[in-house]
Write an enzyme that holds these catalytic residues in place. Structure first.
Site, mmCIF file in Angstrom:
data_model
loop_
_atom_site.group_PDB
_atom_site.id
_atom_site.type_symbol
_atom_site.label_atom_id
_atom_site.label_comp_id
_atom_site.label_asym_id
_atom_site.label_seq_id
_atom_site.Cartn_x
_atom_site.Cartn_y
_atom_site.Cartn_z
ATOM 1 N N ARG A 36 0.857 -1.188 0.000
ATOM 2 C CA ARG A 36 0.000 0.000 0.000
ATOM 3 C C ARG A 36 0.886 1.229 0.000
ATOM 4 N NH1 ARG A 36 -2.662 3.069 4.206
ATOM 5 N NH2 ARG A 36 -4.713 3.786 3.530
ATOM 6 N N SER A 105 -12.728 -4.151 0.117
ATOM 7 C CA SER A 105 -13.085 -3.689 1.456
ATOM 8 C C SER A 105 -14.596 -3.535 1.538
ATOM 9 C CB SER A 105 -12.429 -2.340 1.757
ATOM 10 O OG SER A 105 -11.023 -2.451 1.757
ATOM 11 N N LYS A 134 -5.716 4.397 9.383
ATOM 12 C CA LYS A 134 -6.735 4.872 8.447
ATOM 13 C C LYS A 134 -7.870 5.507 9.247
ATOM 14 C CE LYS A 134 -8.693 3.428 4.053
ATOM 15 N NZ LYS A 134 -9.036 2.322 3.147
#
Length: 204
Positions: A36, A105, A134
């Site tokens: 990521r 997700s 996050k």
């Protein structure tokens, strides 16, 4: 597509000794790596992804690229993970084909069911605990997590603030794995951290 072990799913974050952390984490039992990177240029991301791919390929561990389908295809990664605000799952599946892994997700039953019907191979659900990685991640309860698991026939991986102290709280939810960032990436001993997390998960 071969069967995937989602039990200890590492999502990377920018750190010093980045590649060394990934290597050590895999030695400790990490079974999937998701790369990521929200800040690098495409060229830098590509070059980093190639290095991570070599590590994962040597260890026979699947490499998933977060969001960037172009990077995943360019380096011949094992798959892609997308969020609700990224490219639609159906379109992503059409682009990457059926031989690559597609993760989505989903924080609700409706999102999970749609992801499965649109071609997802697994669901990432969270945040199950508060997380600084996050901030905008929707929060879900243990019951919500269990409901998502029961609503689909594909594997569900829990994500969000998971560490050694709270893995046991996810017992009896039916998840196939835990996805971690800080618990491994911030550890002074990523190999040991991975070993301990894997053991804790196997208990539930």
């Amino acid at each position: 597509m071969k069967s995937i072990d989602y039990s200890l799913y590492l999502v990377t974050d920018e750190r010093e000794n980045f590649l060394e952390i990934i290597e050590e984490a895999i030695k400790g039992g990490v079974s999937v790596v998701q790369l990521r990177d929200k800040t690098s240029s495409t060229k830098d991301f590509y070059e980093l992804a190639m290095k991570v791919r070599e590590i994962c390929y040597t260890a026979d561990i699947p490499l998933i690229i977060n969001d960037r389908i172009d990077i995943a295809l360019a380096i011949d990664a094992d798959g892609v993970h997308i969020g609700q605000d990224d490219m639609p799952c159906k379109v992503a599946r059409r682009i990457i084909g059926n031989s690559r892994i597609l993760g989505v997700s989903a924080s609700t039953i409706e999102e999970a069911i749609k992801a499965e019907s649109d071609g997802a191979d697994y669901i990432g659900t969270g945040a199950v605990f508060p997380t600084s990685t996050k901030d905008d991640a929707p929060k879900i309860t243990k019951n919500d997590l269990k409901s998502v698991v029961e609503s689909v026939s594909i594997p569900v991986v829990a994500i969000g603030g998971i560490d050694l102290d709270n893995v046991e709280k996810l017992s009896e939810t039916g998840i196939e794995g835990i996805s971690v960032v800080s618990a491994i990436m911030d550890s002074i001993d990523p190999k040991l951290a991975s070993e301990l997390l894997k053991k804790e998960f196997e208990k539930i």
